[in-house]
Design a protein around this motif. Structure first.
Motif, short mmCIF file in Angstrom:
data_model
loop_
_atom_site.label_atom_id
_atom_site.label_comp_id
_atom_site.label_asym_id
_atom_site.label_seq_id
_atom_site.Cartn_x
_atom_site.Cartn_y
_atom_site.Cartn_z
N LEU A 1 0.82 -1.20 0.00
CA LEU A 1 0.00 0.00 0.00
C LEU A 1 0.86 1.26 0.00
O LEU A 1 0.56 2.24 -0.69
N LEU A 2 1.96 1.23 0.75
CA LEU A 2 2.84 2.38 0.80
C LEU A 2 3.54 2.60 -0.53
O LEU A 2 3.75 3.73 -0.97
N LEU A 3 3.90 1.49 -1.20
CA LEU A 3 4.54 1.62 -2.50
C LEU A 3 3.57 2.23 -3.52
O LEU A 3 3.94 3.10 -4.31
N VAL A 4 2.31 1.77 -3.48
CA VAL A 4 1.31 2.35 -4.37
C VAL A 4 1.12 3.82 -4.07
O VAL A 4 1.00 4.66 -4.96
N LEU B 1 14.93 0.72 -1.86
CA LEU B 1 14.15 1.30 -2.94
C LEU B 1 13.61 2.62 -2.45
O LEU B 1 12.92 2.68 -1.42
N LEU B 2 13.93 3.70 -3.14
CA LEU B 2 13.51 5.04 -2.76
C LEU B 2 12.58 5.60 -3.83
O LEU B 2 12.94 5.63 -5.02
N ILE B 3 11.40 6.03 -3.43
CA ILE B 3 10.40 6.58 -4.34
C ILE B 3 10.07 7.99 -3.86
O ILE B 3 9.71 8.17 -2.69
N ARG C 1 13.31 -1.01 2.68
CA ARG C 1 14.52 -1.81 2.87
C ARG C 1 14.20 -3.28 2.64
O ARG C 1 13.22 -3.80 3.16
N ASN C 2 15.06 -3.96 1.87
CA ASN C 2 14.88 -5.37 1.57
C ASN C 2 16.20 -6.11 1.76
O ASN C 2 17.24 -5.51 1.99
N ASP D 1 8.79 16.38 -10.48
CA ASP D 1 9.57 15.17 -10.73
C ASP D 1 8.94 14.00 -10.00
O ASP D 1 8.41 14.15 -8.90
N GLY D 2 9.08 12.82 -10.58
CA GLY D 2 8.83 11.56 -9.88
C GLY D 2 10.00 10.64 -10.13
O GLY D 2 10.38 10.41 -11.29
N THR D 3 10.63 10.14 -9.09
CA THR D 3 11.86 9.36 -9.23
C THR D 3 11.77 8.05 -8.45
O THR D 3 11.27 8.02 -7.32
N VAL D 4 12.25 6.98 -9.06
CA VAL D 4 12.40 5.69 -8.40
C VAL D 4 13.88 5.31 -8.46
O VAL D 4 14.47 5.30 -9.55
N THR D 5 14.47 5.01 -7.31
CA THR D 5 15.91 4.72 -7.24
C THR D 5 16.14 3.41 -6.50
O THR D 5 15.59 3.18 -5.42
N TYR D 6 16.97 2.54 -7.08
CA TYR D 6 17.35 1.27 -6.46
C TYR D 6 18.81 1.35 -6.01
O TYR D 6 19.67 1.80 -6.78
N VAL D 7 19.06 0.93 -4.77
CA VAL D 7 20.41 1.00 -4.21
C VAL D 7 20.79 -0.37 -3.62
O VAL D 7 20.22 -0.80 -2.62
N PRO D 8 21.74 -1.11 -4.22
CA PRO D 8 22.19 -2.38 -3.66
C PRO D 8 23.22 -2.16 -2.56
O PRO D 8 24.43 -2.35 -2.75
#
Length: 202
Positions: free
Chosen positions: A7-10, A100-102, A130-131, A76-83
Motif C-alpha cells: 500500500l505504501l509503494l502504491v 528502494l527510494l520513491i 529496505r529489503n 519530478d517523480g523518481t524511483v531509485t534502487y540501491v544495492p
C-alpha cells in the motif's frame, strides 16, 4: 506487513504521478535514467552496548519522469534502487540488503525561462523500502519521509543534463528481531547523481 508495504509503494507511485497528469498536456515532459552514489550519514541500528549497523555507500540506479520542465515550477517523480549491504561494528552482524527510494517533488528553477543553464531547488515526500537478508526478520522496513535537493540543469540540444545532490530525511524503527530491535533512529541519506533527460513531448 507485506500488505502495508504494498500500500505504501502504491501511495508513493501515486504521489509521483498525480501532479504530472494535469501538466503533461502543457509540454516539457522528460524521461531520464539516473546514475549516482548513495551515502548514508547515520547508522540504522545503534545499541546500548555501543554496537551499531550502517548501510554501505553504494551505487544508485534509477529513473525519473519530469513534467513542466519548460516552466519555473515543475514536478519530478523518481524511483531509485540501491544495492547497499549493511556493515556492522565489532560484536554485531551485518548482511546483504538493498533500498528502494520513491519520491515526488516540486521543482523551482531560477533564471530566465528557456535559458540553457538553470539552477533549481526541489522537495517533496518520499517512501523508503529496505529489503534483503539483513532485514528479513524485521518489521518496520518501510518508512515515509521527505527529500530535498539542489541541482543544475543544462540544455544540450534536444536533451538536457542534470547534476544533483539530494537528501532523504526520515526515521527508521525496526522491530521484531530480539536484541537487534531498535528505537526510532533519524536517517539522513545523500544521493549525488547525474542524468540525461530525453523529451517525450514538444
Amino acid at each position: 506487513m507485506w500488505r502495508s508495504r504494498k500500500l505504501l509503494l502504491v501511495f508513493g507511485v501515486a504521489l509521483a504521478a498525480a501532479p504530472m497528469t494535469s501538466l503533461a498536456a502543457q509540454g516539457g515532459v522528460e524521461l531520464a535514467p539516473v546514475l549516482g552514489v548513495y551515502v548514508p550519514l547515520q547508522s540504522v541500528i545503534v545499541q546500548a552496548d555501543g554496537t551499531s549497523a550502517k548501510q554501505a555507500t553504494a551505487v544508485a540506479i534509477g529513473g525519473r519522469i519530469s513534467v513542466g520542465t519548460h516552466r519555473k515550477v515543475s514536478f519530478d517523480g523518481t524511483v531509485t534502487y540501491v544495492p547497499s549491504d549493511v556493515n556492522a561494528s565489532a560484536g554485531a552482524s551485518g548482511g546483504s540488503s538493498s533500498l528502494l527510494l520513491i519520491d515526488a517533488r516540486g521543482v523551482v528553477s531560477f533564471g530566465q525561462v528557456g535559458a540553457k543553464t538553470r539552477f533549481y531547488l526541489a522537495g517533496g515526500p518520499a517512501v523508503i523500502v529496505r529489503n534483503g537478508e539483513f532485514y528479513q526478520d524485521f518489521d518496520g522496513t518501510t518508512d515515509i519521509g521527505g527529500n530535498v535537493a539542489a541541482g543544475l540543469r543544462v540544455v544540450l540540444g534536444k536533451v538536457s543534463g542534470r547534476v544533483e545532490v539530494a537528501s532523504y530525511l526520515y526515521s527508521v524503527n525496526l522491530t521484531g528481531a530480539g536484541s537487534l530491535s531498535t528505537g526510532s533512529e533519524l536517517q539522513v541519506d545523500l544521493i549525488a547523481s547525474v542524468s540525461v533527460a530525453i523529451p517525450l513531448g514538444p
